[in-house]
Design a protein around this motif. Structure first.
Motif, PDB file in Angstrom:
ATOM      1  N   ALA A 130     -89.330 -46.249  45.221  1.00 23.62           N
ATOM      2  CA  ALA A 130     -89.966 -45.275  45.670  1.00 23.62           C
ATOM      3  C   ALA A 130     -89.243 -44.113  46.003  1.00 23.62           C
ATOM      4  O   ALA A 130     -88.440 -43.892  46.612  1.00 23.62           O
ATOM      5  CB  ALA A 130     -90.767 -45.477  46.702  1.00 23.62           C
ATOM      6  N   GLY A 131     -90.359 -42.329  45.867  1.00 21.58           N
ATOM      7  CA  GLY A 131     -89.136 -41.089  46.733  1.00 21.58           C
ATOM      8  C   GLY A 131     -89.403 -40.392  45.893  1.00 21.58           C
ATOM      9  O   GLY A 131     -89.081 -39.546  45.900  1.00 21.58           O
ATOM     10  N   GLY A 132     -90.225 -40.765  44.527  1.00 20.00           N
ATOM     11  CA  GLY A 132     -90.565 -39.388  43.920  1.00 20.00           C
ATOM     12  C   GLY A 132     -91.494 -39.058  43.629  1.00 20.00           C
ATOM     13  O   GLY A 132     -92.741 -39.956  44.061  1.00 20.00           O
ATOM     14  N   VAL A 133     -91.991 -37.486  43.804  1.00 15.75           N
ATOM     15  CA  VAL A 133     -93.392 -37.389  44.052  1.00 15.75           C
ATOM     16  C   VAL A 133     -93.400 -36.243  42.205  1.00 15.75           C
ATOM     17  O   VAL A 133     -92.729 -35.494  42.153  1.00 15.75           O
ATOM     18  CB  VAL A 133     -93.672 -36.874  44.696  1.00 15.75           C
ATOM     19  CG1 VAL A 133     -95.747 -36.213  44.619  1.00 15.75           C
ATOM     20  CG2 VAL A 133     -94.013 -37.826  45.858  1.00 15.75           C
ATOM     21  N   ALA A 134     -94.724 -35.834  41.752  1.00 17.10           N
ATOM     22  CA  ALA A 134     -94.544 -34.802  40.872  1.00 17.10           C
ATOM     23  C   ALA A 134     -94.945 -34.295  41.467  1.00 17.10           C
ATOM     24  O   ALA A 134     -96.108 -33.794  42.278  1.00 17.10           O
ATOM     25  CB  ALA A 134     -95.469 -35.579  39.906  1.00 17.10           C
ATOM     26  N   ILE A 135     -95.063 -33.305  40.657  1.00 13.66           N
ATOM     27  CA  ILE A 135     -95.551 -31.806  41.113  1.00 13.66           C
ATOM     28  C   ILE A 135     -95.750 -30.964  39.825  1.00 13.66           C
ATOM     29  O   ILE A 135     -95.806 -31.251  38.629  1.00 13.66           O
ATOM     30  CB  ILE A 135     -94.499 -30.589  41.309  1.00 13.66           C
ATOM     31  CG1 ILE A 135     -93.350 -31.029  42.302  1.00 13.66           C
ATOM     32  CG2 ILE A 135     -94.619 -29.105  41.320  1.00 13.66           C
ATOM     33  CD1 ILE A 135     -91.576 -30.552  42.781  1.00 13.66           C
ATOM     34  N   ARG A 136     -96.899 -30.369  40.020  1.00 20.01           N
ATOM     35  CA  ARG A 136     -98.403 -29.881  38.777  1.00 20.01           C
ATOM     36  C   ARG A 136     -98.747 -28.829  39.292  1.00 20.01           C
ATOM     37  O   ARG A 136     -98.831 -28.239  40.525  1.00 20.01           O
ATOM     38  CB  ARG A 136     -99.275 -30.765  38.812  1.00 20.01           C
ATOM     39  CG  ARG A 136     -99.145 -32.593  38.654  1.00 20.01           C
ATOM     40  CD  ARG A 136    -100.189 -33.375  38.378  1.00 20.01           C
ATOM     41  NE  ARG A 136    -100.196 -34.675  38.077  1.00 20.01           N
ATOM     42  CZ  ARG A 136     -99.939 -35.139  36.654  1.00 20.01           C
ATOM     43  NH1 ARG A 136    -100.255 -34.268  36.278  1.00 20.01           N
ATOM     44  NH2 ARG A 136     -99.684 -36.499  36.083  1.00 20.01           N
TER      45      ARG A 136
END
Length: 174
Positions: A130-136
């Motif tokens: 865990a630790g990654g997040v999408a940018i939309r």
């Protein structure tokens, strides 16, 4: 060859073939891109958010091709945090569109239910943490941010989310 081995081999081959095309197609469809200013602001906020809790982290923002746009090594963070933050962001941007997730924690859950998942982590730069997040922008995944170094991926991911929230008002069609 066993059926299980053939299935894993096919999954790896499909992912390897599909990754570059999927990531490139995202940009080609709309032309949306995350600006350098927003990428820097998101990374800085993620590092600052973790530092406020006493966690020395690094943050990486990658574009839709999986190329580093910004990498910020927080004060007192260790060297491995740079690699883990990049790999978390890279995993979201390259695997998220294929497997339908916006965070690496979602990918970890999906992988736990998939007997072929161990084959995925043999691909370069893919990580099941865990630790990654999408940018939309307008619903389209155009970048991702990864954070590494907090005492637990859930904390890394919370700081990454803080980075995305910080730039949310700027994530509009340009």
């Amino acid at each position: 060859m066993s059926t299980g081995f053939r299935q894993r081999l096919l999954l790896v081959a499909m992912a390897a073939i599909g990754l570059p095309a999927s990531a490139n197609a995202q940009v080609a469809l709309s032309g949306h891109q995350l600006t350098l200013d927003l990428a820097m602001e998101a990374a800085s906020e993620a590092v600052r958010s973790c530092a406020a809790h006493g966690w020395a982290v690094s943050a990486s923002v990658v574009n839709a091709d999986g190329v580093v746009k910004v990498q910020a090594k927080g004060d007192h963070s260790t060297i491995h945090t740079q690699d883990s933050s990049f790999r978390k962001a890279y995993t979201v941007i390259t695997m998220g569109p294929i497997f339908g997730f916006d965070t690496t924690s979602e990918f970890v859950k999906k992988a736990a239910e998939n007997p072929s998942a161990p084959a995925l982590v043999t691909l370069p730069n893919i990580i099941l943490l865990a630790g990654g997040v999408a940018i939309r922008i307008d619903g389209e995944m155009v970048a991702a941010i990864g954070v590494g170094g907090a005492p637990g991926g859930d904390k890394d991911e919370a700081c990454a989310m803080d980075g995305v929230r910080k730039i949310a008002s700027g994530l509009t069609s340009q």
